[in-house]
Design a protein around this motif. Structure first.
Motif, PDB file in Angstrom:
ATOM      1  N   ALA A  51     -30.694 -56.698   8.126  1.00 57.24           N
ATOM      2  CA  ALA A  51     -29.433 -57.172   7.552  1.00 57.24           C
ATOM      3  C   ALA A  51     -29.726 -58.345   6.641  1.00 57.24           C
ATOM      4  CB  ALA A  51     -28.477 -57.591   8.669  1.00 57.24           C
ATOM      5  N   GLU A  52     -28.906 -58.487   5.625  1.00 60.63           N
ATOM      6  CA  GLU A  52     -29.041 -59.663   4.766  1.00 60.63           C
ATOM      7  C   GLU A  52     -27.666 -60.272   4.538  1.00 60.63           C
ATOM      8  OE1 GLU A  52     -29.421 -58.233   0.426  1.00 60.63           O
ATOM      9  OE2 GLU A  52     -30.760 -56.955   1.605  1.00 60.63           O
ATOM     10  N   GLU A  53     -27.679 -61.496   4.053  1.00 59.63           N
ATOM     11  CA  GLU A  53     -26.469 -62.294   3.973  1.00 59.63           C
ATOM     12  C   GLU A  53     -25.332 -61.617   3.194  1.00 59.63           C
ATOM     13  OE1 GLU A  53     -27.691 -66.191   3.774  1.00 59.63           O
ATOM     14  OE2 GLU A  53     -25.714 -67.025   4.226  1.00 59.63           O
ATOM     15  N   SER A  54     -25.680 -60.885   2.150  1.00 59.55           N
ATOM     16  CA  SER A  54     -24.641 -60.259   1.314  1.00 59.55           C
ATOM     17  C   SER A  54     -23.785 -59.265   2.117  1.00 59.55           C
ATOM     18  CB  SER A  54     -25.286 -59.551   0.121  1.00 59.55           C
ATOM     19  OG  SER A  54     -26.117 -58.513   0.590  1.00 59.55           O
ATOM     20  N   MET A  55     -24.347 -58.746   3.203  1.00 58.26           N
ATOM     21  CA  MET A  55     -23.604 -57.782   4.015  1.00 58.26           C
ATOM     22  C   MET A  55     -22.407 -58.421   4.716  1.00 58.26           C
ATOM     23  SD  MET A  55     -26.989 -55.917   5.503  1.00 58.26           S
ATOM     24  CE  MET A  55     -26.427 -54.369   6.178  1.00 58.26           C
ATOM     25  N   LEU A  56     -22.416 -59.749   4.796  1.00 63.08           N
ATOM     26  CA  LEU A  56     -21.314 -60.447   5.466  1.00 63.08           C
ATOM     27  C   LEU A  56     -20.002 -60.331   4.687  1.00 63.08           C
ATOM     28  CD1 LEU A  56     -23.344 -63.611   6.511  1.00 63.08           C
ATOM     29  CD2 LEU A  56     -22.348 -61.961   8.094  1.00 63.08           C
ATOM     30  N   ASP A  57     -20.075 -59.833   3.455  1.00 64.50           N
ATOM     31  CA  ASP A  57     -18.851 -59.621   2.673  1.00 64.50           C
ATOM     32  C   ASP A  57     -18.089 -58.384   3.132  1.00 64.50           C
ATOM     33  OD1 ASP A  57     -19.423 -61.842   1.170  1.00 64.50           O
ATOM     34  OD2 ASP A  57     -20.533 -60.719  -0.365  1.00 64.50           O
ATOM     35  N   SER A  58     -18.767 -57.544   3.902  1.00 61.39           N
ATOM     36  CA  SER A  58     -18.132 -56.304   4.362  1.00 61.39           C
ATOM     37  C   SER A  58     -17.428 -56.514   5.702  1.00 61.39           C
ATOM     38  CB  SER A  58     -19.196 -55.212   4.499  1.00 61.39           C
ATOM     39  OG  SER A  58     -18.825 -54.276   5.489  1.00 61.39           O
ATOM     40  N   ASP A  59     -16.139 -56.179   5.736  1.00 59.11           N
ATOM     41  CA  ASP A  59     -15.383 -56.311   6.991  1.00 59.11           C
ATOM     42  C   ASP A  59     -15.937 -55.398   8.070  1.00 59.11           C
ATOM     43  OD1 ASP A  59     -13.790 -58.220   5.935  1.00 59.11           O
ATOM     44  OD2 ASP A  59     -12.080 -56.897   5.521  1.00 59.11           O
ATOM     45  N   GLU A  60     -16.383 -54.233   7.638  1.00 54.39           N
ATOM     46  CA  GLU A  60     -16.916 -53.279   8.606  1.00 54.39           C
ATOM     47  C   GLU A  60     -18.168 -53.852   9.275  1.00 54.39           C
ATOM     48  OE1 GLU A  60     -18.125 -49.544   6.953  1.00 54.39           O
ATOM     49  OE2 GLU A  60     -18.787 -48.829   8.919  1.00 54.39           O
ATOM     50  N   PHE A  61     -19.042 -54.449   8.452  1.00 53.41           N
ATOM     51  CA  PHE A  61     -20.257 -55.061   8.990  1.00 53.41           C
ATOM     52  C   PHE A  61     -19.913 -56.228   9.917  1.00 53.41           C
ATOM     53  CE2 PHE A  61     -23.535 -58.362   8.788  1.00 53.41           C
ATOM     54  CZ  PHE A  61     -24.627 -57.662   9.273  1.00 53.41           C
ATOM     55  N   LEU A  62     -18.977 -57.081   9.483  1.00 52.93           N
ATOM     56  CA  LEU A  62     -18.566 -58.226  10.316  1.00 52.93           C
ATOM     57  C   LEU A  62     -18.074 -57.764  11.678  1.00 52.93           C
ATOM     58  CD1 LEU A  62     -16.596 -60.804   8.100  1.00 52.93           C
ATOM     59  CD2 LEU A  62     -18.900 -61.019   9.054  1.00 52.93           C
ATOM     60  N   GLY A  63     -17.293 -56.684  11.679  1.00 51.39           N
ATOM     61  CA  GLY A  63     -16.744 -56.159  12.922  1.00 51.39           C
ATOM     62  C   GLY A  63     -17.838 -55.729  13.889  1.00 51.39           C
ATOM     63  N   LYS A  64     -18.851 -55.067  13.356  1.00 51.18           N
ATOM     64  CA  LYS A  64     -19.956 -54.601  14.204  1.00 51.18           C
ATOM     65  C   LYS A  64     -20.812 -55.771  14.695  1.00 51.18           C
ATOM     66  CE  LYS A  64     -20.279 -50.051  12.066  1.00 51.18           C
ATOM     67  NZ  LYS A  64     -21.012 -49.221  11.088  1.00 51.18           N
ATOM     68  N   PHE A  65     -21.077 -56.692  13.790  1.00 45.81           N
ATOM     69  CA  PHE A  65     -21.854 -57.906  14.131  1.00 45.81           C
ATOM     70  C   PHE A  65     -21.130 -58.680  15.229  1.00 45.81           C
ATOM     71  CE2 PHE A  65     -23.166 -62.314  12.222  1.00 45.81           C
ATOM     72  CZ  PHE A  65     -24.146 -62.457  13.181  1.00 45.81           C
ATOM     73  N   HIS A  66     -19.836 -58.874  15.050  1.00 40.71           N
ATOM     74  CA  HIS A  66     -18.999 -59.585  16.022  1.00 40.71           C
ATOM     75  C   HIS A  66     -19.066 -58.904  17.385  1.00 40.71           C
ATOM     76  CE1 HIS A  66     -15.423 -61.483  17.766  1.00 40.71           C
ATOM     77  NE2 HIS A  66     -14.982 -60.287  18.045  1.00 40.71           N
ATOM     78  N   HIS A  67     -18.903 -57.583  17.392  1.00 39.81           N
ATOM     79  CA  HIS A  67     -18.895 -56.861  18.660  1.00 39.81           C
ATOM     80  C   HIS A  67     -20.237 -57.014  19.384  1.00 39.81           C
ATOM     81  CE1 HIS A  67     -17.878 -53.965  21.695  1.00 39.81           C
ATOM     82  NE2 HIS A  67     -18.981 -53.271  21.418  1.00 39.81           N
ATOM     83  N   ALA A  68     -21.328 -56.799  18.643  1.00 40.25           N
ATOM     84  CA  ALA A  68     -22.653 -56.867  19.274  1.00 40.25           C
ATOM     85  C   ALA A  68     -22.953 -58.277  19.774  1.00 40.25           C
ATOM     86  CB  ALA A  68     -23.725 -56.426  18.281  1.00 40.25           C
ATOM     87  N   LEU A  69     -22.616 -59.258  18.983  1.00 36.51           N
ATOM     88  CA  LEU A  69     -22.984 -60.643  19.286  1.00 36.51           C
ATOM     89  C   LEU A  69     -22.167 -61.238  20.429  1.00 36.51           C
ATOM     90  CD1 LEU A  69     -24.938 -62.719  17.862  1.00 36.51           C
ATOM     91  CD2 LEU A  69     -22.899 -63.621  16.740  1.00 36.51           C
TER      92      LEU A  69
END
Lengths: 122, 254
Positions: free
Chosen positions: A69-87
């Motif tokens: 993963a790289e920082e630019s992916m944080l602009d995606s809501d879908e990515f944020l949702g998955k990151f949030h869930h896992a973390l």
């Protein structure tokens, strides 16, 4: 124990060089919903060892995180949702964290990892 | 949500266990120090907060409540450690009773976190075992570990300070309880040599002990320096020296 905490733990047994990441042996995993906070996720992203997080999530049955993963992916809501869930939403309730070098197990009971070392390990 | 209106943990909701230190004058003084510095803390917006030696959970719960009033939930990650497993159960119950959360670890100071959490902690709070006791009482199983501090009460403090230096981020703050018998001015000089400024946030004399809550931050942190009028370790030493008569007469028990 959330995977955010798992990402911050390593085996500190005397003589161990590569004590991170700890392998997870899961007996009981629970999910608890919490509010998603984009600012927090963006802030914490740079502090996370991504591969350790995605591998840990996969070992607990959540395979939605990309391997890199790289920082630019944080602009995606879908990515944020998955990151949030896992973390933050997956909790290891019962099981063990295993030192990758020695195989020594740190037990996790009622969500609390026991990181105390024995006298001969300090 | 329950607890949203509370500024600090409610004593009636703090759980207990015979082997766990109950909130006492030192715990209250530490929370009062956080409250006194609340405006700065809210501006500081700590992302990772760590309490070493959480005991009953009174302090970490208060901190979580305090920050949550202004910062939406899950904006900060709270971690609490203790060497006493009963303390972690009690802390878990206290947190739950107030509707807040923290990650709990059974650890010796911050064992297991030293590597990965290094340089990441924005806010650290510690009410260490500071009572001067015989050396062999330090770290004993059960409740004694909550207070037994060995010679001058410094045995555990002197292990916590380097751990704090390692864990704190470049903008990290540490609030720590000390007793006059711990020689806080010497502690400030020691931290000063590692690049930390310090000031006393709360000073309290009870029948049994003289407590100081000291805040440490890296001297280069302009934001904190700007918001704290009395900044350098030297000032703390000055202010402590004025209490020296008490220091020399104090040889009490907890």
């Amino acid at each position: 124990m959330r995977l955010l905490t798992h990402n911050m733990l390593s085996s500190n047994i005397k003589g161990v060089v590569n004590g991170f990441p700890l392998r997870i042996e899961a007996e009981k995993v629970i999910h608890k919903e919490v509010d998603l906070n984009p600012d927090f996720l963006r802030n914490i992203f740079s502090k996370i060892e991504w591969r350790a997080l995605s591998d840990a999530a996969r070992s607990l049955g959540y395979a939605e995180l990309p391997e890199e993963a790289e920082e630019s992916m944080l602009d995606s809501d879908e990515f944020l949702g998955k990151f949030h869930h896992a973390l933050l939403e997956i909790h290891l309730e019962e099981g063990a964290l295993v030192c990758p070098e020695t195989g020594r197990k740190f037990s996790v009971s009622k969500g609390i990892p026991n990181m105390l070392l024995h006298e001969d390990e300090v | 949500m329950e607890g949203i209106g509370w500024k600090t943990a409610q004593i009636r909701l703090v759980s207990s266990h015979p082997e766990v230190y109950e909130p006492c004058d030192d715990s209250f003084a530490l929370v009062d120090a956080l409250l006194a510095d609340r405006t700065n803390l809210l501006l500081h917006r700590p992302a990772i907060c760590l309490e070493v030696g959480c005991g009953s959970g009174y302090v970490i719960t208060s901190l979580a409540l305090m920050l949550r009033r202004q910062i939406p939930s899950s904006a900060a990650y709270f971690l609490a450690t203790d060497i006493n497993p009963h303390a972690l159960s009690v802390t878990g119950e206290t947190l739950a009773a107030h509707g807040v959360e923290a990650e709990l670890l059974l650890a010796d100071i911050a064992s297991g976190l030293e590597d990965r959490l290094a340089g990441k902690v924005d806010l650290m709070v510690v009410n260490p075992p500071y009572v001067p006791t015989p050396e062999d009482e330090v770290g004993a199983p059960g409740i004694a570990a909550a207070w037994a501090g060995g010679e001058n009460g410094r045995r555990v403090i002197d292990r916590i300070l380097p751990a704090a230096d390692r864990l704190l981020s470049s903008r990290g703050w540490l609030y720590m309880v000390t007793l006059t018998a711990n020689d806080p001015s010497q502690i400030c000089r020691l931290m000063g040599r590692k690049g930390y400024a310090s000031r006393i946030v709360v000073q309290r004399s009870t029948e049994e002990e003289n407590l100081q809550i000291i805040k440490f931050w890296r001297d280069a942190d302009e934001e904190s320096a700007a918001s704290s009028p009395t900044t350098i370790a030297g000032r703390v030493i000055e202010s402590l020296t004025s209490h020296l008569p008490r220091l020399s007469s104090f040889r009490g028990t907890h």
